[in-house]
Scaffold this motif. Structure first.
Motif, PDB file in Angstrom:
ATOM      1  N   PRO A 189       0.805  -1.225   0.000  1.00 54.07           N
ATOM      2  CA  PRO A 189       0.000   0.000   0.000  1.00 54.07           C
ATOM      3  C   PRO A 189       0.841   1.279   0.000  1.00 54.07           C
ATOM      4  O   PRO A 189       0.481   2.264  -0.655  1.00 54.07           O
ATOM      5  N   THR A 190       1.963   1.261   0.733  1.00 54.93           N
ATOM      6  CA  THR A 190       2.824   2.437   0.770  1.00 54.93           C
ATOM      7  C   THR A 190       3.436   2.709  -0.600  1.00 54.93           C
ATOM      8  O   THR A 190       3.473   3.861  -1.070  1.00 54.93           O
ATOM      9  N   THR A 223       1.393   9.284  -5.896  1.00 52.68           N
ATOM     10  CA  THR A 223       1.667  10.673  -5.514  1.00 52.68           C
ATOM     11  C   THR A 223       2.778  11.283  -6.364  1.00 52.68           C
ATOM     12  O   THR A 223       2.667  12.425  -6.842  1.00 52.68           O
ATOM     13  N   ILE A 224       3.856  10.515  -6.567  1.00 50.66           N
ATOM     14  CA  ILE A 224       5.018  11.031  -7.304  1.00 50.66           C
ATOM     15  C   ILE A 224       4.714  11.226  -8.788  1.00 50.66           C
ATOM     16  O   ILE A 224       5.053  12.252  -9.380  1.00 50.66           O
ATOM     17  N   TYR A 269       0.153   3.548 -12.757  1.00 50.42           N
ATOM     18  CA  TYR A 269       1.531   3.072 -12.591  1.00 50.42           C
ATOM     19  C   TYR A 269       1.749   2.390 -11.241  1.00 50.42           C
ATOM     20  O   TYR A 269       2.655   1.568 -11.093  1.00 50.42           O
ATOM     21  N   SER A 270       0.933   2.739 -10.264  1.00 49.79           N
ATOM     22  CA  SER A 270       1.160   2.238  -8.907  1.00 49.79           C
ATOM     23  C   SER A 270       1.038   0.720  -8.809  1.00 49.79           C
ATOM     24  O   SER A 270       1.716   0.086  -7.990  1.00 49.79           O
ATOM     25  N   ILE A 271       0.203   0.113  -9.628  1.00 55.21           N
ATOM     26  CA  ILE A 271      -0.030  -1.326  -9.526  1.00 55.21           C
ATOM     27  C   ILE A 271       1.213  -2.118  -9.935  1.00 55.21           C
ATOM     28  O   ILE A 271       1.413  -3.261  -9.511  1.00 55.21           O
ATOM     29  N   LEU A 272       2.076  -1.521 -10.750  1.00 56.20           N
ATOM     30  CA  LEU A 272       3.280  -2.213 -11.219  1.00 56.20           C
ATOM     31  C   LEU A 272       4.263  -2.484 -10.078  1.00 56.20           C
ATOM     32  O   LEU A 272       5.105  -3.379 -10.182  1.00 56.20           O
ATOM     33  N   ALA A 273       4.146  -1.731  -9.000  1.00 58.04           N
ATOM     34  CA  ALA A 273       5.099  -1.847  -7.893  1.00 58.04           C
ATOM     35  C   ALA A 273       5.033  -3.189  -7.182  1.00 58.04           C
ATOM     36  O   ALA A 273       6.014  -3.591  -6.532  1.00 58.04           O
TER      37      ALA A 273
END
Length: 412
Positions: A371-372, A379-380, A386-390
């Motif tokens: 989640p972080t 945010t960035i 794009y966040s799901i790729l993390a």
């Protein structure tokens, strides 16, 4: 093929608690609260990822300590009851937080998460008390399966209430939180009445001091439990992705697809589809684990999640969420239930709480990362997609490590 096992009263009571606390997972962790938080505070619901991480840190820090103390005779039930009651009461309390006081709302939410997760430490550890190794896959998967289908009832009622009162009115969501608390409390009663601690460590003088000594000794001698340690590392990695998808699916889909209030209501309805798919699939995972091995089915589930994450990145339309829900539902119950039963088989039974404390701390610290990372990337970059790729590398690394584990190895 062997005949299905006949469940004992204590196994049924253990499963019924999953029917109760799954209502929390559905309404608070996944669906209603993330939407409510966005309305309550205003702006993006993705910020909830930070607060999920805070709750996870608190639970992770206390898990092994509580687990070690609870291994003493007649202590496990008391710890379970305390945390379950804490979660239930504060879930209902979400409904009465004054409008505009979002910091207080988050505080209450964090307490509910601590209560829910804290109770689950001891609930999971009770699996060794209610069942034998040969039946654990079946009992564990039935817990998740019936939990999924049972949670549909309070969630459907809550959705109807939200729809009738108004999609943009907080009252409907608040009543949903009360319904969830009542449902959770009702299904906790059989667990409290019929489940007893069978495996334990005899009480001794200075129990808290000796609990820390035992905890340190277990941690230092972890090399004697190589299968347990390697599993925990693999679990730490792949369950991160699982928990992240559970907690962040609604805010991710809402932000990345730019949904309006009506679409969000449809999205919540799609979550019902996930529950209905997860019910038979969790049972199927239990049956297939008995035929092909627990390890093989966990591998299948991890691969399914990798495919799910890639698909989530490509979503562009609301109907894609139906497909995403189907993929999540097909593997969610299986990977959680079989991970729990695999771990229960390879740990010393008399120290089940202590070891499930480690199980929980690895799982909860994992839930901090995903989640972080998603919140930070969103945010960035300013692009939620794009966040799901993390989280994809976490699934892959977890899979690689898990492949080195044996099909089954008892370390009792």
């Amino acid at each position: 093929m062997s005949n299905p096992i006949k469940l004992s009263q204590k196994e049924k009571s253990w499963i019924l608690y999953d029917c109760g606390n799954s209502a929390y997972s559905m309404a608070i962790t996944t669906a209603l609260f993330p939407v409510y938080f966005g309305m309550f505070r205003g702006g993006s619901g993705m910020d909830i990822g930070y607060f999920n991480s805070i709750a996870s840190i608190l639970v992770a820090l206390i898990s092994p300590i509580l687990g070690t103390i609870a291994d003493y005779k007649d202590v496990k039930k008391r710890f379970f009851a305390f945390f379950a009651l804490l979660g239930i009461i504060f879930t209902g309390a979400i409904a009465v937080v004054p409008n505009g006081q979002w910091q207080l709302l988050i505080g209450v939410y964090i307490v509910t998460a601590v209560g829910f997760s804290g109770a689950n430490i001891f609930y999971d550890a009770f699996l060794v008390d209610v069942s034998i190794d040969a039946n654990m896959d079946s009992v564990s998967t039935k817990g998740f399966a019936f939990g999924y289908i049972a949670s549909v009832v309070p969630f459907t009622i809550s959705l109807v209430v939200v729809f009738l009162i108004g999609l943009d009115q907080m009252l409907g969501y608040q009543l949903g939180f009360v319904i969830t608390a009542l449902w959770w409390g009702l299904f906790t009663i059989p667990m409290l009445r019929h489940v007893r601690q069978v495996h334990y460590v005899e009480r001794e003088p200075q129990p808290i001091k000796n609990s820390f000594i035992r905890l340190g000794r277990t941690f230092m001698n972890i090399r004697r439990h190589k299968t347990v340690f390697m599993f925990l590392i693999a679990y730490f990695l792949y369950i991160d992705g699982v928990d992240t998808i559970i907690k962040m699916a609604v805010p991710y889909a809402t932000d990345s697809l730019g949904l309006d209030p009506t679409d969000v209501f449809m999205l919540l309805g799609i979550l019902l589809v996930i529950q209905l798919i997860a019910f038979p699939c969790a049972l199927i995972y239990g049956v297939l684990a008995k035929r092909y091995s627990t390890k093989k089915m966990i591998v299948v589930a991890i691969i399914t999640y990798i495919i799910t994450t890639i698909f989530a990145f490509t979503m562009t339309q609301l109907w894609h969420v139906f497909v995403l829900g189907g993929l999540i539902g097909s593997a969610q119950g299986g990977i959680q239930a079989l991970s729990r039963s695999y771990f229960a088989k390879i740990i010393p039974k008399n120290n089940s709480n202590e070891f499930f404390g480690f199980y929980n701390i690895f799982g909860k610290f994992a839930a901090i990362i995903g989640p972080t990372l998603m919140a930070l990337v969103a945010t960035i970059t300013g692009v939620t997609r794009y966040s799901i790729l993390a989280i994809i590398p976490l699934f892959i690394l977890g899979l690689i490590l898990f492949l080195f584990l044996p099909e089954y190895q008892s370390e009792n």
